[in-house]
Design an enzyme around this catalytic site. Structure first.
Site, PDB file in Angstrom:
ATOM      1  N   ASP A  79       0.835  -1.210   0.000  1.00 23.05           N
ATOM      2  CA  ASP A  79       0.000   0.000   0.000  1.00 23.05           C
ATOM      3  C   ASP A  79       0.869   1.260   0.000  1.00 23.05           C
ATOM      4  OD1 ASP A  79      -2.315   1.477   0.028  1.00 23.05           O
ATOM      5  OD2 ASP A  79      -2.570   1.368   2.204  1.00 23.05           O
ATOM      6  N   GLY A  80       0.362   2.290  -0.654  1.00 26.61           N
ATOM      7  CA  GLY A  80       1.021   3.597  -0.606  1.00 26.61           C
ATOM      8  C   GLY A  80       1.528   4.112  -1.943  1.00 26.61           C
ATOM      9  N   ASN A  81       1.215   3.379  -3.018  1.00 30.82           N
ATOM     10  CA  ASN A  81       1.689   3.821  -4.340  1.00 30.82           C
ATOM     11  C   ASN A  81       1.123   5.187  -4.716  1.00 30.82           C
ATOM     12  OD1 ASN A  81       2.830   1.299  -4.505  1.00 30.82           O
ATOM     13  ND2 ASN A  81       1.384   0.477  -5.989  1.00 30.82           N
TER      14      ASN A  81
ATOM     15  N   HIS B 134       2.388   3.156  -9.108  1.00 30.91           N
ATOM     16  CA  HIS B 134       2.252   1.706  -9.323  1.00 30.91           C
ATOM     17  C   HIS B 134       3.480   1.161 -10.068  1.00 30.91           C
ATOM     18  CE1 HIS B 134      -1.650   1.870  -7.611  1.00 30.91           C
ATOM     19  NE2 HIS B 134      -2.258   2.444  -8.633  1.00 30.91           N
TER      20      HIS B 134
ATOM     21  N   THR C 256     -10.557  -7.176  -5.339  1.00 31.30           N
ATOM     22  CA  THR C 256     -11.886  -7.174  -5.965  1.00 31.30           C
ATOM     23  C   THR C 256     -12.473  -5.766  -5.962  1.00 31.30           C
ATOM     24  OG1 THR C 256     -12.719  -7.895  -3.799  1.00 31.30           O
ATOM     25  CG2 THR C 256     -12.502  -9.586  -5.472  1.00 31.30           C
TER      26      THR C 256
ATOM     27  N   LEU D 176      10.541 -21.308  -4.050  1.00 30.37           N
ATOM     28  CA  LEU D 176       9.694 -20.257  -3.467  1.00 30.37           C
ATOM     29  C   LEU D 176       8.402 -20.215  -4.272  1.00 30.37           C
ATOM     30  CD1 LEU D 176       9.136 -17.604  -1.804  1.00 30.37           C
ATOM     31  CD2 LEU D 176      10.308 -16.367  -3.652  1.00 30.37           C
TER      32      LEU D 176
ATOM     33  N   ARG E  26       1.933  -4.968   6.113  1.00 33.17           N
ATOM     34  CA  ARG E  26       1.250  -3.940   5.318  1.00 33.17           C
ATOM     35  C   ARG E  26       2.093  -2.678   5.344  1.00 33.17           C
ATOM     36  NH1 ARG E  26      -4.932  -2.387   4.665  1.00 33.17           N
ATOM     37  NH2 ARG E  26      -4.650  -0.593   3.304  1.00 33.17           N
TER      38      ARG E  26
ATOM     39  N   ILE F  46      -6.552  -5.019   7.490  1.00 28.12           N
ATOM     40  CA  ILE F  46      -6.229  -6.232   6.727  1.00 28.12           C
ATOM     41  C   ILE F  46      -6.916  -6.193   5.351  1.00 28.12           C
ATOM     42  CG2 ILE F  46      -6.272  -8.760   6.757  1.00 28.12           C
ATOM     43  CD1 ILE F  46      -5.973  -8.678   9.716  1.00 28.12           C
TER      44      ILE F  46
HETATM   45  C1  FPP Z   1      -2.123   0.180  -3.276  1.00 32.29           C
HETATM   46  O1  FPP Z   1      -1.641   1.475  -3.391  1.00 32.29           O
HETATM   47  C2  FPP Z   1      -1.641  -0.659  -4.358  1.00 32.29           C
HETATM   48  C3  FPP Z   1      -2.443  -1.217  -5.316  1.00 32.29           C
HETATM   49  C4  FPP Z   1      -3.886  -0.984  -5.396  1.00 32.29           C
HETATM   50  C5  FPP Z   1      -1.920  -2.065  -6.348  1.00 32.29           C
HETATM   51  C6  FPP Z   1      -0.639  -2.731  -6.032  1.00 32.29           C
HETATM   52  C7  FPP Z   1       0.151  -2.675  -7.228  1.00 32.29           C
HETATM   53  C8  FPP Z   1       1.491  -2.711  -7.301  1.00 32.29           C
HETATM   54  C9  FPP Z   1       2.383  -2.916  -6.170  1.00 32.29           C
HETATM   55  C10 FPP Z   1       2.138  -2.519  -8.589  1.00 32.29           C
HETATM   56  C11 FPP Z   1       2.501  -3.814  -9.182  1.00 32.29           C
HETATM   57  C12 FPP Z   1       1.262  -4.518  -9.496  1.00 32.29           C
HETATM   58  C13 FPP Z   1       1.142  -5.429 -10.400  1.00 32.29           C
HETATM   59  C14 FPP Z   1      -0.204  -5.999 -10.625  1.00 32.29           C
HETATM   60  C15 FPP Z   1       2.285  -5.855 -11.191  1.00 32.29           C
HETATM   61  P1  FPP Z   1      -2.680   2.637  -3.438  1.00 32.29           P
HETATM   62  O2  FPP Z   1      -2.865   3.026  -4.860  1.00 32.29           O
HETATM   63  O3  FPP Z   1      -3.955   2.258  -2.754  1.00 32.29           O
HETATM   64  O4  FPP Z   1      -1.920   3.744  -2.636  1.00 32.29           O
HETATM   65  P2  FPP Z   1      -2.529   4.871  -1.708  1.00 32.29           P
HETATM   66  O5  FPP Z   1      -3.110   4.189  -0.498  1.00 32.29           O
HETATM   67  O6  FPP Z   1      -1.359   5.704  -1.376  1.00 32.29           O
HETATM   68  O7  FPP Z   1      -3.560   5.595  -2.527  1.00 32.29           O
END
Ligand code: FPP
Length: 274
Positions: free
Chosen positions: A43-45, A60, A89, A154, A211, A218
């Site tokens: 989380d956190g992208n 991402h 989902t 793995l 996380r 969760i």
């Molecule tokens: C949550 O960050 C992350 C996701 C919803 C997707 C996870 C995806 C990746 C790690 C990239 C690689 C993925 C694939 C499928 C190759 P967020 O967008 O909810 O971040 P925020 O909480 O800061 O808004």
């Protein structure tokens, strides 16, 4: 997608994971003290991208690089299973451009890394609903599963279009059919029988759930499998996370006292520290 023409090298002759760019090496932790199965909510992208004034897709993309590094780190430290929450989902509800961007990234990650993962002895599994993903993604994930099906070093579960409630609902639907046709006797049903209807019946219990991104939830991730998982919540935003953070989390796990609701003495694997 073109698949490698050659099989994986075989036991003991796997391609070693590339070292981290810093030169850091994995801590040496005896296998019995390691968490067998680590699951990660990446989380956190979005916040990482916002901090740069960039589009979420940039976050991402950096997140996918973190994911690739963490897979190498999991192999290096000796984990048996790693489950990654790649797309939930609920994530279908995000703007179309963001959803399309994540799909494209998944495609790129598989195209650029699958051969190497196979040669490293990694088995790829897909945990999630298989009916909604675009045909191309479905084909690639299933081809990855097929190619790597005999690898044992793995197991990496890509949790894609995954949600625990959907998983349990889908399991109950399958089970209901077996009850209705007389194949299953409800009163004889055991917990492990129910687990057999989940997306990946052989997935073992999660020992450590991490996380990133500072939230302490969760979020519908592997609820059945994480029943007794140790939890670690990291402030680090996912794109800034790398294998060294994974190793720190694994080391923190080795210092935990694990309890499974019993008195302690009779519980399996009471302490992570052995
Ligand atoms: C949550 O960050 C992350 C996701 C919803 C997707 C996870 C995806 C990746 C790690 C990239 C690689 C993925 C694939 C499928 C190759 P967020 O967008 O909810 O971040 P925020 O909480 O800061 O808004």
């Amino acid at each position: 997608m073109s698949l490698p023409a050659v099989p994986a090298p075989g036991p003991g002759r796997h391609l070693p994971p590339p070292a981290h760019s810093s030169g850091a090496r994995a801590p040496r932790i005896p296998p019995h003290r390691l968490p067998r199965h680590v699951a990660i909510i990446m989380d956190g992208n979005g916040r990482w991208a916002a901090g740069l004034g960039a589009a979420r897709t940039r976050g991402h993309r950096s997140g996918s690089r973190a994911m690739i590094d963490v897979v190498d780190g999991a192999l290096e430290v000796g984990l048996a299973q790693l489950s990654l929450y790649a797309f939930s989902t609920e994530n279908w509800g995000r703007p179309a451009a963001e959803v399309d961007g994540i799909m494209l990234l998944l495609h790129e990650v598989l195209r650029s890394n699958l051969r190497r993962w196979h040669e490293q002895g990694i088995r790829v599994l897909w945990s999630g609903r298989r009916t909604r993903a675009a045909a191309g993604i479905r084909t690639e994930l299933e081809a990855a599963e097929y190619l790597t099906r005999d690898n044992e070093l793995l197991t990496v579960a890509v949790c894609f279009d995954y949600g625990s409630r959907a998983e349990l609902l889908d399991a109950v639907r399958l089970l209901a059919v077996d009850v209705a046709t007389g194949r299953v006797e409800p009163v004889a049903l055991q917990e492990e029988d129910l687990a057999g209807y989940l997306y990946q019946p052989d997935m073992s219990e999660i020992d450590l759930l991490v996380r990133t991104g500072g939230e302490q939830r969760i979020s519908n991730f592997l609820l059945w499998q994480a029943a007794y998982a140790e939890l670690i919540f990291e402030q680090t935003l996912w794109p800034d996370f790398d294998r060294r953070d994974l190793w720190r989390a694994v080391q923190a796990y080795t210092r935990r006292q694990r309890r499974f609701g019993g008195s302690g003495a009779g519980d399996p694997g009471v302490t992570a520290a052995g």
